[in-house]
Design a protein around this motif. Structure first.
Motif, PDB file in Angstrom:
ATOM      1  N   LYS A 304       0.834  -1.207   0.000  1.00 47.64           N
ATOM      2  CA  LYS A 304       0.000   0.000   0.000  1.00 47.64           C
ATOM      3  C   LYS A 304       0.866   1.253   0.000  1.00 47.64           C
ATOM      4  O   LYS A 304       0.606   2.207  -0.719  1.00 47.64           O
ATOM      5  CB  LYS A 304      -0.919   0.005   1.219  1.00 47.64           C
ATOM      6  CG  LYS A 304      -2.016  -1.051   1.195  1.00 47.64           C
ATOM      7  CD  LYS A 304      -2.951  -0.877   2.397  1.00 47.64           C
ATOM      8  CE  LYS A 304      -4.169  -1.757   2.294  1.00 47.64           C
ATOM      9  NZ  LYS A 304      -5.114  -1.543   3.424  1.00 47.64           N
ATOM     10  N   TRP A 305       1.881   1.255   0.845  1.00 53.71           N
ATOM     11  CA  TRP A 305       2.807   2.383   0.868  1.00 53.71           C
ATOM     12  C   TRP A 305       4.099   1.962   1.572  1.00 53.71           C
ATOM     13  O   TRP A 305       4.130   0.967   2.302  1.00 53.71           O
ATOM     14  CB  TRP A 305       2.221   3.631   1.528  1.00 53.71           C
ATOM     15  CG  TRP A 305       1.547   3.486   2.873  1.00 53.71           C
ATOM     16  CD1 TRP A 305       0.211   3.461   3.109  1.00 53.71           C
ATOM     17  CD2 TRP A 305       2.183   3.387   4.165  1.00 53.71           C
ATOM     18  NE1 TRP A 305      -0.043   3.340   4.469  1.00 53.71           N
ATOM     19  CE2 TRP A 305       1.151   3.302   5.131  1.00 53.71           C
ATOM     20  CE3 TRP A 305       3.499   3.364   4.596  1.00 53.71           C
ATOM     21  CZ2 TRP A 305       1.407   3.186   6.497  1.00 53.71           C
ATOM     22  CZ3 TRP A 305       3.770   3.231   5.961  1.00 53.71           C
ATOM     23  CH2 TRP A 305       2.725   3.154   6.897  1.00 53.71           C
ATOM     24  N   ASP A 342      -2.966   5.365   1.014  1.00 54.43           N
ATOM     25  CA  ASP A 342      -1.907   5.189   0.024  1.00 54.43           C
ATOM     26  C   ASP A 342      -0.608   5.847   0.449  1.00 54.43           C
ATOM     27  O   ASP A 342       0.360   5.891  -0.320  1.00 54.43           O
ATOM     28  CB  ASP A 342      -2.348   5.733  -1.330  1.00 54.43           C
ATOM     29  CG  ASP A 342      -2.718   7.212  -1.282  1.00 54.43           C
ATOM     30  OD1 ASP A 342      -2.664   7.812  -0.190  1.00 54.43           O
ATOM     31  OD2 ASP A 342      -3.072   7.766  -2.345  1.00 54.43           O
TER      32      ASP A 342
END
Length: 429
Positions: A304-305, A342
């Motif tokens: 996701k990040w 994000d």
């Protein structure tokens, strides 16, 4: 297949049964106290107890040997810690009010590397050299089950059994009442080929443990695995022989079986950070040795990040119910992040507080961590919303780093130094 990996054969179901029964009416789970190394199955490092803003040293005492894992605290305040001393007393239990020793029991010397988990009746579960054992609150043996290696990860499952993973990658689900294997043993490094290696010798139980502290390649599994008890999904950091990087692996325990869901080779330099789950179980947070904090989709395994840190994360990641993320690291400063889906947003930072322990969050927006104070150490009480210091308390004579931060049901804060001294701080408000 790599010889070391192949040597990790499934151990036969060797169980010595003491006081165990087939009747299970004992609660397990997060509850109050600090029943697991990072409090609960999610490895959240967060307690539902409302933390005190003012603490005072209640007592301290040495255990006579080093300490490598957080102090476990039962719901009634009884404490458990593993160590390694010449006399062979490798698990100690102490009483919260006074520090008086309740019992000390002999275990294998590598019990030092195994955390403790505690159920609602203050039965304790712990690993050592080639075994998993359970004792009651008086130290009397309940059962012992043989495994390959030393269990470095122990967690309670959603059906109140015991999930154990050794540093060599052997995974078992054991009956909490009898120690009986409930699913076939799984080897996270793969099953050996008996025809290819018919004369395979048995590996020493402590093989690779020296690499576990830093998450190095000789330690296949270095960290405590978080588990989502509602879905049965759990997550392990695994460094397979020959791989350039360690992997985050998702598995699921359900319907009497364990299956692998996905594996993502993403941890540069390995990982010495126990992953933590978000409160809703949809995100896994993990650190690696390239100074990164990574958020991973718990179902799909996609990243996701990635948030770069200025230090290498170690031990635990405190993740509150409302999503405040506070990573640990012996060379890092106190820092809070929030997951925006994000990306990670920095909420606050305290560059003047160099961590020497693992942060713990409590209800009432109160957190605790150990920080450097010159050559010594101090316990910092801080506001988790702002990072502001609320209180500070010296750990008299303490040096080096601490193994974790535990919070009792009555709000006492317990820390232990790696050189082997326990400090208990009592709430004053």
């Amino acid at each position: 297949m790599n010889t070391v990996a192949a040597a990790l054969v499934a151990v036969g179901a060797v169980v010595l049964t003491g006081c165990g029964t087939d009747v299970d009416d004992i609660t397990v789970g997060p509850g109050l106290g600090w029943p697991g190394p990072h409090h609960d199955g999610r490895n959240s490092g967060t307690s539902p107890v409302t933390g005190s803003h003012t603490l005072e040293l209640s007592w301290s005492r040495p255990v006579g040997g080093p300490i490598a894992t957080p102090v476990g605290v039962g719901a009634e305040g009884q404490m458990f810690v593993t160590t390694r001393i010449a006399s062979g007393c490798n698990i100690f239990s102490f009483q919260m009010p006074t520090g008086r020793k309740r019992f000390c029991n002999p275990l294998g010397p590598n019990a030092l590397s195994s955390p403790t988990v505690i159920d609602g009746l203050t039965n304790v579960y712990v690993g050592d050299d080639s075994g998993v054992s359970s004792m009651n609150n008086l130290g009397q043996p309940r059962w012992r089950t043989a495994v390959a290696g030393v269990p470095v990860s122990l967690q309670f499952t959603g059906d109140s059994n015991l999930l154990t993973i050794t540093q060599t990658g052997q995974l078992d689900v054991l009956s909490r009442q009898t120690g009986r294997r409930l699913v076939p043993t799984m080897q996270l490094l793969g099953q050996p080929d008996y025809l290819e290696l018919p004369a395979l010798s048995w590996p020493a139980s402590g093989d690779g443990l020296i690499d576990c502290h830093d998450g190095g390649p000789q330690c296949a599994v270095a960290n405590v695995s978080p588990i989502d008890t509602s879905s049965g999904r759990f997550y392990a950091t695994v460094w397979r022989p020959g791989d350039a990087r360690a992997s985050l692996v998702a598995l699921r325990y359900a319907d009497g079986a364990v299956e692998q869901l996905w594996s993502a080779e993403m941890l540069d330099g390995g990982s010495a950070t126990s992953p933590a789950l978000s409160a809703d179980g949809t995100t896994v947070y993990v650190g690696d040795n390239s100074n990164r904090l990574i958020a991973v989709d718990a179902v799909e395994g996609s990243t996701k990040w990635v948030h770069p840190l200025e230090w290498t994360p170690r031990r635990g990641i405190s993740v509150s119910g409302d999503g405040l993320i506070i990573p640990a690291g012996d060379e890092g400063y106190l820092l809070a992040l929030r997951d925006n889906g994000d990306s990670a947003e920095q909420v606050w930072e305290r560059r003047n507080l160099m961590q020497r322990g693992t942060p713990a969050q409590t209800a009432g927006h109160t957190g605790y961590t150990v920080a450097a104070r010159g050559e010594g150490l101090e316990l910092i009480t801080f506001d988790t919303e702002t990072g502001e210091t609320l209180d500070s308390d010296i750990l008299p004579g303490a040096h080096g780093t601490t193994t974790g931060t535990s919070v009792s049901a009555d709000g006492e804060v317990v820390v232990a130094t790696r050189i082997g001294e326990i400090f208990v701080f009592a709430p004053q408000d």
